[in-house]
Design an enzyme around this catalytic site. Structure first.
Site, PDB file in Angstrom:
ATOM      1  N   PHE A 112     -26.460 -29.487  29.892  1.00  0.00           N
ATOM      2  CA  PHE A 112     -25.038 -29.333  30.204  1.00  0.00           C
ATOM      3  C   PHE A 112     -24.428 -28.097  29.555  1.00  0.00           C
ATOM      4  CE2 PHE A 112     -24.288 -31.019  26.022  1.00  0.00           C
ATOM      5  CZ  PHE A 112     -22.971 -30.765  25.697  1.00  0.00           C
ATOM      6  N   LYS A 113     -25.061 -27.593  28.502  1.00  0.00           N
ATOM      7  CA  LYS A 113     -24.481 -26.441  27.813  1.00  0.00           C
ATOM      8  C   LYS A 113     -24.515 -25.187  28.671  1.00  0.00           C
ATOM      9  CE  LYS A 113     -25.286 -28.755  23.518  1.00  0.00           C
ATOM     10  NZ  LYS A 113     -25.979 -28.899  22.243  1.00  0.00           N
ATOM     11  N   ASP A 114     -25.354 -25.196  29.726  1.00  0.00           N
ATOM     12  CA  ASP A 114     -25.341 -24.080  30.677  1.00  0.00           C
ATOM     13  C   ASP A 114     -23.966 -23.915  31.324  1.00  0.00           C
ATOM     14  OD1 ASP A 114     -28.063 -23.572  30.247  1.00  0.00           O
ATOM     15  OD2 ASP A 114     -28.692 -24.862  31.899  1.00  0.00           O
ATOM     16  N   THR A 145     -28.551 -25.882  22.853  1.00  0.00           N
ATOM     17  CA  THR A 145     -27.585 -24.782  22.742  1.00  0.00           C
ATOM     18  C   THR A 145     -28.290 -23.434  22.717  1.00  0.00           C
ATOM     19  OG1 THR A 145     -25.992 -26.157  21.558  1.00  0.00           O
ATOM     20  CG2 THR A 145     -25.751 -23.781  21.336  1.00  0.00           C
TER      21      THR A 145
END
Length: 473
Positions: A112-114, A145
């Site tokens: 999800f950090k993309d 991350t």
């Protein structure tokens, strides 16, 4: 829109100032001075937007048009999401027993950090090109991350990124996604320590004002406001996808279950809630349960050492974004937050004031899941849906299965199961591995070891200085 430190010890900055910072110079974290409030008409209008459209609307509230013109902002966000594998960027899977899983992992690194880092990378590049400036990015990672940050800036001539990963404590795939990026501006360090230990040299370098200023030091961890800002969007998307109606008064409540490590994602949810989105938030953690204990008992204290769990990206003892949540709930009381955080920094133990704890437990619910709970949720989801959850998403699914409720609920899925083959095998299931991930094992790798006993901060200082000499030449 001005940004101020949670500890109140410095003047306000604009979005560009917050973007190019890590911690604020007084040790606090940047937050908007005022959180926009959205009325019912705005929510009705936004309900028809796609995810990209929601990101654009939200970012336009926090980034003034005189800094980034609206058409430019729209183009930057489109460019950020151009490498995502799903046409909608994120996707809601509706499964049996009311289990709604919001897949936030369709970016390059399957995490999800993309979402936030791809946008943040574009914002950085926009300002750097205007000012012909070079920056040094310093990132500590518990798994996801680092690779997302690397992908957001790899190959850029005006940025160098230095990433510290905990050797042996993230999955082989997570490590390979960092060490196989052979670019001149990417510098990966494999540290023999845990996630909290690798944060210490990073904090030390940011606290050295002269060093930070000389090398234009900045962070892409979720201390960076830009990441929090972009993450607010998926709460609105989750709500609009899961709410039964927008025609009732009051608007229906949707519960959103958030796997929580450093606390950046749940902070974004708290901001969405404060903006007027009718959501109930649940912070779910693994056996490293400091946030759970804080919500339940007001006990913001370390508990021995970090425990290695199947949900390794959440193996964190010091969730620094709790400071932002407490600041929000205290009514922006910077003096109180400074006092509390300095007390925690000294003793690693803090009992929240009774009033602040009451507000926190009213804002958040919480749950802790063991490795056995995680494996059980992964198995049940597969048996009922033939759907593989990553161990972090399974923490949220465990809450769903163990806490039935009548209101609509959405579980955030922060990563693909493809990144966590050992956990999938432990659950007695068969990993599904995309070819891009399989290819990593045959690629060249590059990293610098950081051994116990070394002065990690000094190693970083020397390497950053040496790299700077190259781009100054």
């Amino acid at each position: 829109m001005e940004y101020i430190s949670t500890r109140g010890g410095m003047r306000a900055v604009d979005f560009e100032g917050a973007l190019f910072s890590g911690y604020a110079p007084d040790g606090g974290l940047f937050m908007p001075r005022n959180i926009p409030s959205l009325d019912r008409d705005t929510l009705q209008r936004w309900s028809s937007l796609c995810y990209r459209g929601l990101v654009k609307e939200l970012c336009s509230l926090f980034i003034p048009a005189n800094l980034v013109p609206r058409n430019t902002l729209s183009d930057l966000i489109d460019r950020a999401f151009s490498r995502f594998r799903h046409k909608d960027v994120i996707h809601l899977s509706k499964l049996k027993d009311g289990l709604n899983v919001l897949e936030l992992w369709h970016g390059v690194t399957y995490a999800f950090k993309d979402l936030s880092l791809s946008c943040t990378g574009q914002f950085l590049q926009y300002f750097l090109e205007k000012k012909q400036k070079h920056i040094t990015i310093l990132v500590g990672t518990s798994g996801d991350t680092g690779s997302s940050a690397i992908e957001s800036v790899r190959g850029q001539k005006n940025m160098d990124i230095f990433v510290l990963l905990p050797k042996g404590l993230c999955t082989q795939i997570q490590e390979l996604q960092m060490t196989t990026v052979i670019e001149d501006n990417v510098h990966v360090f494999a540290a023999h320590g845990n996630s909290d230990e690798i944060d210490e040299p990073i904090k030390e370098l940011f606290a050295d004002d002269d060093f930070a200023r000389k090398y234009n030091l900045m962070s892409l961890n979720s201390v960076n406001w830009s990441r929090i800002m972009v993450q607010i969007a998926h709460y609105f998307y989750a709500y609009f996808q899961c709410t039964p109606s927008l025609d009732t008064t009051p608007l229906p409540v949707v519960e959103i279950v958030v796997p929580t490590g450093g606390g950046g994602n749940i902070t974004a949810g708290c901001i969405a809630q404060k903006m007027g989105l009718p959501i109930r938030l649940v912070a779910v953690v693994n056996s490293n349960d400091i946030i759970h204990r804080t919500v339940q008992h007001g006990d913001f204290s370390l508990a021995g050492s970090v425990k290695a769990t199947l949900a390794s990206a959440m193996d964190i003892q010091e969730p620094y974004n709790v400071e932002r949540i407490l600041w929000l709930l205290s009514g922006s009381d910077s003096h109180l937050i400074k006092t509390l955080m300095e007390r925690f920094s000294q003793s690693k133990s803090l009992k929240l004031p009774e009033d602040l704890h009451r507000r926190l437990s009213k804002t958040l619910r919480s749950c802790s899941a063991s490795d056995e709970d995680i494996v059980g949720a992964m198995r049940r989801c597969w048996e009922e849906n033939q759907y593989l959850l990553c161990p972090h998403s399974a923490v949220a699914a465990h809450y769903h299965y163990s806490q039935p409720d009548s209101i609509p609920r959405c579980c955030l899925a922060p990563a693909s199961a493809a990144k966590f083959q050992d956990a999938v095998l432990r659950a007695g299931l068969v990993p599904q591995i995309p070819p891009e991930i399989t290819a990593l094992t045959a690629m060249e790798t590059r990293s610098t070891p950081l051994e116990r006993g070394q002065d990690w901060a000094q190693v970083l200082r020397e390497r950053i200085g040496a790299v700077a000499q190259q781009w100054e030449a």
